[in-house]
Design a protein around this motif. Sequence first.
Motif, PDB file in Angstrom:
ATOM      1  N   TYR A 334      18.438   1.099  38.331  1.00  0.00           N
ATOM      2  CA  TYR A 334      19.237   0.320  37.384  1.00  0.00           C
ATOM      3  C   TYR A 334      18.818  -1.152  37.492  1.00  0.00           C
ATOM      4  N   HIS A 353      29.700   5.937  34.118  1.00  0.00           N
ATOM      5  CA  HIS A 353      29.056   4.625  34.110  1.00  0.00           C
ATOM      6  C   HIS A 353      29.117   3.999  35.497  1.00  0.00           C
ATOM      7  N   GLY A 364      26.109  -6.481  36.055  1.00  0.00           N
ATOM      8  CA  GLY A 364      25.486  -5.429  35.245  1.00  0.00           C
ATOM      9  C   GLY A 364      26.396  -4.233  35.085  1.00  0.00           C
ATOM     10  N   TYR A 366      25.943  -0.079  33.409  1.00  0.00           N
ATOM     11  CA  TYR A 366      25.075   0.904  32.779  1.00  0.00           C
ATOM     12  C   TYR A 366      25.800   2.247  32.684  1.00  0.00           C
ATOM     13  N   LEU A 376      16.765   2.450  34.018  1.00  0.00           N
ATOM     14  CA  LEU A 376      17.635   1.880  33.008  1.00  0.00           C
ATOM     15  C   LEU A 376      17.679   0.370  33.222  1.00  0.00           C
ATOM     16  N   PHE A 377      17.454  -0.388  32.164  1.00  0.00           N
ATOM     17  CA  PHE A 377      17.502  -1.839  32.313  1.00  0.00           C
ATOM     18  C   PHE A 377      17.962  -2.473  31.014  1.00  0.00           C
ATOM     19  N   ASP A 378      18.455  -3.697  31.139  1.00  0.00           N
ATOM     20  CA  ASP A 378      18.986  -4.469  30.019  1.00  0.00           C
ATOM     21  C   ASP A 378      18.116  -5.718  29.875  1.00  0.00           C
ATOM     22  N   TRP A 379      17.515  -5.890  28.706  1.00  0.00           N
ATOM     23  CA  TRP A 379      16.593  -7.008  28.502  1.00  0.00           C
ATOM     24  C   TRP A 379      17.259  -8.355  28.718  1.00  0.00           C
ATOM     25  N   THR A 380      18.578  -8.430  28.536  1.00  0.00           N
ATOM     26  CA  THR A 380      19.264  -9.723  28.671  1.00  0.00           C
ATOM     27  C   THR A 380      19.212 -10.256  30.102  1.00  0.00           C
ATOM     28  N   HIS A 381      19.011  -9.357  31.093  1.00  0.00           N
ATOM     29  CA  HIS A 381      18.964  -9.800  32.481  1.00  0.00           C
ATOM     30  C   HIS A 381      17.664 -10.533  32.816  1.00  0.00           C
ATOM     31  N   PHE A 398      10.426  -4.268  29.400  1.00  0.00           N
ATOM     32  CA  PHE A 398      11.655  -4.367  28.628  1.00  0.00           C
ATOM     33  C   PHE A 398      11.465  -5.089  27.297  1.00  0.00           C
ATOM     34  N   LYS A 401      12.653  -3.287  24.376  1.00  0.00           N
ATOM     35  CA  LYS A 401      14.103  -3.113  24.315  1.00  0.00           C
ATOM     36  C   LYS A 401      14.793  -4.284  23.626  1.00  0.00           C
TER      37      LYS A 401
END
Length: 500
Positions: A334, A353, A364, A366, A376-381, A398, A401
Motif C-alpha cells: 500500500y 479497507h 492514507g 485504501y 495499491l497506491f494513490d498518485w496524490t501522495h 503512478f 493513475k
Amino acid sequence: MLRMAQINYIKDLYENEDLSLREIARKTGHSFETVRKYADKTDWNEDVRPNSEPRYYPVLGEYIPIIDEWLVEDRKIPRKQRHTAKRIYDRLRDEYGFSGCYSCVRRYVRKKKLEVRTTSDGYLPLSHGKGHGQVDFGEAMFYDAQGNADSGYALTISFPNANKGYTQFFPAQNQECLLEGMKRIFEHIGGVPPVLRFDNMTTAVAQVLKDGERVLTDGFTRFMLHYRFRAEFCNPASGNEKGNVENKVGYNRRNAFVPVPKITSFDEFNEGLWDWCEKDAERLHYKKGVPIQELWEEDREALLALPEHPFSAFRYASLTVNKYGFATIETNKYGLSPSLAGEIVQAKIFYDHIEFFHDHKPVGRYRRSYKTNEELFDWTHYVSTLCKKPGAIEHTRFFQKMPQRWQCYLEESSGKERKNALQLLNEIVNDGNAALCDDALVLAGENGRTDTDSIRQCYYMIAKKENRPEPLKLLGNAPVLNYNPSLSAYDGLMGGEAHV
C-alpha cells in the motif's frame, strides 16, 4: 454380461460333466474368473431391481434442453454449488412458467446426472436451547465485475430450534470478516444469541490445550465481552456437534448461490441476502411441521439486548514503510508518501479497507486487497516529491493513475513551466480538493488560457470564495455626521492662493 443360456451351459459342464474350471474356460471361450463366478454361484435370487425410469418425458418436453444446459454448466463450478433437482424445479417454475410436477423433474435429473453418494457414521441427536445459535463459514463461487470466477465465504449463523439462518458473504474468512458478519446479523435480528457454538477456527481460538480448554484470540474475546454471549466450541474433528449450521451452509449455497451470482459490491449483495433469508423462513420446519418464522419468534424472545455502542471490527498493526513509500500487509503493498520511508506507521485494518496513521495523523486509506502481491497506491501522495524531480514524472508507476487531462498537460510542459504546474497540483491536493483538478484545467481552457497562473486563478474561483466584509449596518436613529473640511491649507503649501 452373459445370457442365462450361457450361464446354464457353464453350470451344466461343471456339475454334470465334471469338467474343471480351466477346461470350461477353454471350451466356452470365457475367462477363468467369469467361469468360476457362475460355477460356484449358489444363490440365484433376483436382486437387481428392474429399470423403472421412463424412456420419454412428454411433460418436460421443451424444458429438457434448458435442464441439460444447466447440468453441463454445473460441471465447470464446484460440486457444492451445483443445481439440485429441487433447485432446477424451482427455477423452471419461477423463470420459465413450468407447470409440471417436481417428481418428473427429479426422475429426469437423476437419470442425467451421476451422483456420488457417500455414507457417514451416525451421530447422537443434540438438544438446542431457545435462541442458541451455531456459526460457520462456507466457501462459494462468484463472478466479479469483470466476469472472472472467484471464491468467497458465506458466514452463517443458524438457530437449530427454529432451523432459521442468516448469511452474509465476504471475500475471506479472517477475523475482521467473522466479527463484521456476526455484528451485522446481530443488528439485523435485533438481539444477541445467549450461546453460540463454533468449531476451532483460528480466528477465534488461538490454542487448544491438552485438557480441552481454549486460549481465545484477543479480538474475539473483546467481541464476546462486548455482546455478552457465551461461546462454546466443538471437540476437534467433531462437526456433528454443530450439524445444523453445516447443513444450513450447504442449503444456502445450493439455493442462494445457484446460479452463480455476479458480485460487484459485497455490501449490496449482502443487503439482498437479508430478503432471501426472510423469505426462506416462510417454509415449514422439516420436522415440526410449522412455519420456521413462527418458531423463530420463540427464539427471538430469548435473545440478549444489543449493547449501547456497536463494535468496530478491526485490528491494529505496526508497519515499517520501505524506501519507496510502501507498507506491506499480507504480501500486498500500500503506497504512502515517500517522505515516510523508514518510518513506522499504524494500520487500522477493517475487512474491506485499511487506514494508515503516522504520529496520530491519517496518511492514507485504501480498499483492502485479498489478492497476492498487489500494489495499491494513490498518485496524490507523490506530487510533493515530484515537485523536486519534475523530469521523472513520465517514468513513474503512478503517472497513469493521475487525471487524464493533467497527464496530457504535464507531458506538453517542461522545465520551469512543468515545475510550476506540479506545485499548483500539490497545492490543490494539500487543500483536499484533488477532485477539482480537472475542473480548473477545463475552466482555464474555456477561457483560452493554459498558463499556470491562469489555471491557479480558475482553481481559486472554483474552490475558494472571496471574503469580502458586508457593509456596516447602522441603527436607524444613528446621528448623521456633517463634515466638510477646508482644503485651503493645502493650497498654501503648494504655493498657490487660498480659495475660500
